[in-house]
Each structure stands twice: as structure tokens, then as C-alpha cells.
Enzyme design. Structure first.
Site, mmCIF file in Angstrom:
data_model
loop_
_atom_site.group_PDB
_atom_site.id
_atom_site.type_symbol
_atom_site.label_atom_id
_atom_site.label_comp_id
_atom_site.label_asym_id
_atom_site.label_seq_id
_atom_site.Cartn_x
_atom_site.Cartn_y
_atom_site.Cartn_z
ATOM 1 N N HIS A 103 1.569 5.373 -2.149
ATOM 2 C CA HIS A 103 1.089 6.439 -3.059
ATOM 3 C C HIS A 103 2.300 7.054 -3.743
ATOM 4 O O HIS A 103 2.854 8.041 -3.283
ATOM 5 C CB HIS A 103 0.307 7.502 -2.283
ATOM 6 C CG HIS A 103 -0.976 6.976 -1.731
ATOM 7 N ND1 HIS A 103 -2.199 7.134 -2.373
ATOM 8 C CD2 HIS A 103 -1.230 6.262 -0.611
ATOM 9 C CE1 HIS A 103 -3.143 6.531 -1.658
ATOM 10 N NE2 HIS A 103 -2.587 6.000 -0.584
ATOM 11 N N GLN B 227 -9.404 9.207 -5.673
ATOM 12 C CA GLN B 227 -9.113 9.866 -4.390
ATOM 13 C C GLN B 227 -10.261 10.762 -3.900
ATOM 14 O O GLN B 227 -10.541 10.817 -2.711
ATOM 15 C CB GLN B 227 -7.838 10.706 -4.547
ATOM 16 C CG GLN B 227 -7.509 11.649 -3.411
ATOM 17 C CD GLN B 227 -6.856 10.956 -2.219
ATOM 18 O OE1 GLN B 227 -5.710 10.565 -2.286
ATOM 19 N NE2 GLN B 227 -7.599 10.809 -1.140
ATOM 20 N N HIS C 245 -9.442 1.667 -0.169
ATOM 21 C CA HIS C 245 -9.237 2.408 1.082
ATOM 22 C C HIS C 245 -10.576 2.311 1.815
ATOM 23 O O HIS C 245 -11.552 2.953 1.424
ATOM 24 C CB HIS C 245 -8.933 3.874 0.795
ATOM 25 C CG HIS C 245 -7.531 4.170 0.377
ATOM 26 N ND1 HIS C 245 -6.985 3.707 -0.779
ATOM 27 C CD2 HIS C 245 -6.558 4.899 0.998
ATOM 28 C CE1 HIS C 245 -5.724 4.142 -0.869
ATOM 29 N NE2 HIS C 245 -5.445 4.868 0.203
ATOM 30 N N GLU D 216 -11.190 4.305 6.455
ATOM 31 C CA GLU D 216 -10.015 4.981 7.040
ATOM 32 C C GLU D 216 -10.568 6.178 7.805
ATOM 33 O O GLU D 216 -10.549 7.314 7.331
ATOM 34 C CB GLU D 216 -9.027 5.421 5.965
ATOM 35 C CG GLU D 216 -7.738 5.978 6.570
ATOM 36 C CD GLU D 216 -6.762 6.525 5.535
ATOM 37 O OE1 GLU D 216 -7.113 6.558 4.345
ATOM 38 O OE2 GLU D 216 -5.657 6.921 5.927
ATOM 39 N N HIS E 183 0.846 -1.211 0.000
ATOM 40 C CA HIS E 183 0.000 0.000 0.000
ATOM 41 C C HIS E 183 0.872 1.249 0.000
ATOM 42 O O HIS E 183 1.483 1.605 1.008
ATOM 43 C CB HIS E 183 -0.926 0.028 1.219
ATOM 44 C CG HIS E 183 -1.939 1.131 1.127
ATOM 45 N ND1 HIS E 183 -3.291 0.902 0.996
ATOM 46 C CD2 HIS E 183 -1.804 2.465 1.117
ATOM 47 C CE1 HIS E 183 -3.932 2.053 0.920
ATOM 48 N NE2 HIS E 183 -3.041 3.032 0.990
ATOM 49 N N ASP F 129 2.134 3.221 2.963
ATOM 50 C CA ASP F 129 1.203 4.286 2.600
ATOM 51 C C ASP F 129 1.915 5.533 2.067
ATOM 52 O O ASP F 129 1.650 5.943 0.960
ATOM 53 C CB ASP F 129 0.292 4.641 3.793
ATOM 54 C CG ASP F 129 -1.040 5.248 3.355
ATOM 55 O OD1 ASP F 129 -1.286 5.309 2.149
ATOM 56 O OD2 ASP F 129 -1.826 5.653 4.230
HETATM 57 FE FE FE2 Z 1 -3.484 5.122 1.157
#
Ligand code: FE2
Length: 430
Positions: free
Chosen positions: A58, A151, A209, A212, A56, A308
Site C-alpha cells: 500500500h 478500501q 483482499h 482478511e 502486495h 502489505d
Molecule cells: Fe493489503
């Protein structure tokens, strides 16, 4: 033989063993390989493990810290807003440059499999285009998987679904989502249903996701588990973060966790980020925000820690070090038994590969010659020391080396040289 690693220890405690490599395969593992090799590595007493895996990340945002400004509140929501400010300014060249610099760092840390989410809410799909190029460039040494990640919400922004489908058509590997960021709970549910159907139709993996949040009513993971079972997607699905599970009442969690186990989906907590972004609106006592790792493990769910972020709108630290991630997981869950600390090491190697749908990376005869030589004797010591990666091997070739960490002391009346492992326990644990 092309390469022999002498007298190594393996993560399961076996050793000392010689590991012989021919081409890109492990040809032999035995107490002593009586053969010549073109190159040898003296791994006496060192842990030799499968490469690290980050399921995971970005990569479109990495190393962008301070662009166009810093996250003042340090919250998830300001991070998303800040990324929204940076997005229109992105160019493919800039995204590629940052991503490739990050990949160099990852290789030096023995991190050779990465799943990165890529924002598809920019109509230009700048980051998608750039990371598809990066995937090609790093393919000889990093397994890079891309997730089409809306996103700003699948239904919350006008072109998200269209852009997500375009990204998949361009060759992005995995379907992503963010149900807790849709306008309403029901929109969140609809997004999970739609995304799972897209994945089922196209034969793709899913990585959402999911929840979260600190909101105990954010329960999209339940829908994701049910859809995974209904569509027979099994291990192709991952629920990332799932921090809200920390705040569910115990009765609901006791119903939910068996549903997750039944679905066979993976769960990917991200300890560095979860411990810093969750619980921020609490007074005291303050929630840690990490999902229920121990209970998920006990139910047989594949749990793989992810990183992440590294130096981006959400997190200003990070160094592509999955041992740092495992170390934080041990503290934040918390899980400090010998068995659980060993598991934390497995979580950032074998479990991550399984979540990504990659072949089992365990070092074995006939297996791939991909491994990392660590300046540690065993997995717990590797986590404790965030051990130096003495050598990183991919397809049978050494692709990175780091000098051992040694301290030279110059004290009055004493001069000493210390290896950090000198401080390992001398007695066996009971
Ligand atoms: Fe993430």
C-alpha cells in the site's frame, strides 16, 4: 562484456560460476568466463539471486505513521478508520514524496517489482494521480503495478464503482476489491462477481483482499476461485491475505483448496501483517491467522508472500525487506524444513513475479540482467541473516551498493573481525 560477477552461487545451489552481462542481458554463465569486462564484481562465495518482488503493498499509505495520529488498538478496523481520517488531508505532492522515498529504500533492499493497491474511495483520486506519476518516475528501476482498491467497499460507499472505473481509465493496471468489508456476505459475493466481470471485459488482472478476517464463515475466496474458472482468468487472478482459511474446518478446506488449484489463481499471504492483525479478539489459545500455506503449496498453487505495509496506519515497522517477510513466514506458518525455507526465498523472488504476471526473473543465459548480490551463501542463510544487499543490478547496471556487515570485536585480550556468515554450519545437512 560490460560486467562480470565472478564466482557466484545461484539460488538452486549451482556455483561457483561467473555471470557475464552485455547490455541488459545475461550473456554467459560458466565456471570461468575468459573475457575482459568494463567492470567486475568479486562475488566469491556469495549468493546472486533475482531481485526481490513484493506482490502486495500500500504505497499510498506508506511512511505516514502518526498521521494524523497513531493506531491505539493496533487493529485492522482502527487502521481502516485512521486511514479514513488521513485520506481527506492527502495531497498529490505529499503522496508522491512518501512513495518516492519508499522506492529509494526498496531499491537499496534489492526490491525491484512492487504491486501496490491504491485506494479509489476518495472522489478526488489524489493517490491514483500521484502513484501514476511515481510509476512513471521509477520505471527505469522498479516495475510498479497499481491496483484500483475500493478500501471502503465497492458497494458500501456511494461512488466506489464509478471511481474504480475512472482509475482504470486513467491507467491503473489491476482490479482490486475487499468483499469481507462490504455490508453483508451477499454484497461481498456480488462485489467479487462484478469485479471479475470488469477485469474480464477489460482484459485486466484481479487482486482481491479476500477474507482478511478471523471469521470462519468469510468464504469469498470460494466465489473468487469459481469466477476465475468460469471466466477463464487463471493466473491473472490473485487472492490476497485469505486469513480466514486458517479458521475454516478441515473438511471445508479440503474441498476449497482443490477449487483454488483448479482455478490457477495465485495466493498472496502477508506474514508480517497477518501475524499482528489476526486473532486479536481471541483469548487463548490465540490463532496466528496466516492462511494454509503448506496445503496450498502441496496442491500446486502459486503462493507468493507480500509485505502489505511499512510504517502506516496498520503497521509501524517494516523496511522494504522481503527477507524480513520470508523470515516471518517461516516462523508463522510454521515451515522449518530445509526445502520449505528455500521455498520461502523463492516465494519473495520468482513466485512474486509470477503472481504479478511478470516474466520469469530466474538468472539464466539470455535472461534479463537484473540481480542482487547477497552477503550469504545460500537462500536459507539469506533468510536467516536478512542478508546485506552488497549490490543491486538492474538492466545490467549497478544501481545500489551496501558495505558488507562486519563486526569488529574489542574484547579483553582478543581483537577479532567477524562476518555474520562465519556462523554458518560447517557440515552438510543430512
Ligand atoms: Fe493489503
Amino acid at each position: 562484456m560490460d560486467l562480470i560477477l565472478r564466482q557466484a552461487r545461484l539460488p538452486d545451489g549451482q556455483g561457483p560460476l561467473d555471470i557475464g552481462i552485455v547490455g541488459d542481458k545475461v550473456a554467459a554463465i560458466s565456471p570461468h568466463i575468459n573475457a575482459e569486462a568494463r567492470a567486475e564484481i568479486d562475488a566469491t562465495g556469495q549468493l546472486v539471486a533475482p531481485p526481490f518482488t513484493d506482490p502486495h503493498f500500500h504505497m499510498d499509505a506508506t511512511l505516514s505513521l502518526g498521521l494524523p495520529r497513531l493506531n491505539v488498538s493496533g487493529t485492522l478496523l482502527e487502521g481502516i478508520a485512521l486511514w479514513g481520517e488521513l485520506k481527506p488531508l492527502l495531497t498529490p505532492e505529499a503522496v508522491m514524496e512518501r512513495a518516492l522515498r519508499y522506492c529509494d529504500l526498496a531499491v537499496s533492499q534489492g526490491l525491484l517489482s512492487i504491486r501496490t493497491h491504491v485506494d479509489v474511495c476518495d472522489d478526488r483520486l489524489t493517490a491514483v494521480e500521484a502513484l501514476i506519476e511515481v510509476r512513471k518516475t521509477v520505471a527505469p528501476y522498479i516495475d510498479l503495478q497499481l491496483v484500483a482498491f475500493p478500501q471502503d467497499g465497492l458497494f458500501r460507499t456511494a461512488n466506489s464503482e464509478k471511481n474504480l472505473l475512472r482509475a482504470l481509465d486513467m491507467g491503473v493496471d489491476v482490479v482490486g476489491g475487499i468483499p469481507h468489508f462490504e455490508r453483508t456476505m451477499s454484497d461481498g459475493t456480488r462485489s467479487v462477481l462484478r469485479l471479475c466481470e470488469i477485469a474480464a471485459d477489460r482484459g485486466l488482472m484481479v487482486d482481491i483482499h479476500c477474507d482478511e478476517s478471523d471469521d470462519p464463515m468469510s468464504r469469498h475466496v470460494e466465489t473468487l476461485a469459481a469466477e476465475t474458472t468460469r471466466l477463464g482468468l487463471g493466473g491473472r487472478v490473485s487472492a490476497s491475505h485469505v486469513t480466514a482459511m486458517h479458521s475454516y474446518d478441515n473438511y471445508y478446506a479440503s474441498k476449497l483448496i482443490p477449487l483454488i488449484a483448479e482455478s490457477e489463481m495465485n495466493v498472496i499471504p502477508n506474514p508480517l501483517i497477518n501475524i499482528t492483525l489476526q486473532g486479536r479478539s481471541d483469548t487463548y489459545p490465540r490463532r496466528r491467522g496466516l492462511t494454509r500455506v503448506r496445503e496450498l503449496r502441496a496442491a500446486g498453487v502459486n503462493v507468493a508472500f507480500g509485505q502489505d505495509c511499512t510504517m502506516d496506519p496498520w503497521y509501524s515497522l517494516g523496511s522494504a525487506d522481503m527477507l524480513d517477510v520470508a523470515h516471518m513466514g517461516v516462523h508463522a506458518v510454521p515451515m522449518t524444513s530445509r526445502e520449505a525455507m528455500e521455498w520461502a526465498f523463492t516465494s519473495v523472488t520468482v513466485n512474486g513475479a509470477r503472481a504479478m504476471g511478470l516474466p520469469d526473473p530466474t538468472i539464466r543465459e539470455g535472461g534479463p540482467a537484473n540481480m542482487v548480490v547477497l552477503q550469504a551463501r545460500d537462500p536459507i542463510e539469506a533468510v536467516r541473516l536478512r542478508a546485506t544487499r552488497l549490490a543491486v543490478i538492474k538492466h545490467g547496471k549497478v544501481i545500489a551498493r551496501t558495505e558488507p556487515r562486519v563486526a569488529h570485536l574489542d574484547l579483553p585480550n582478543r581483537a577479532e573481525t567477524l562476518d555474520p556468515a562465519d556462523y554458518a554450519p560447517t557440515a552438510k545437512d543430512p
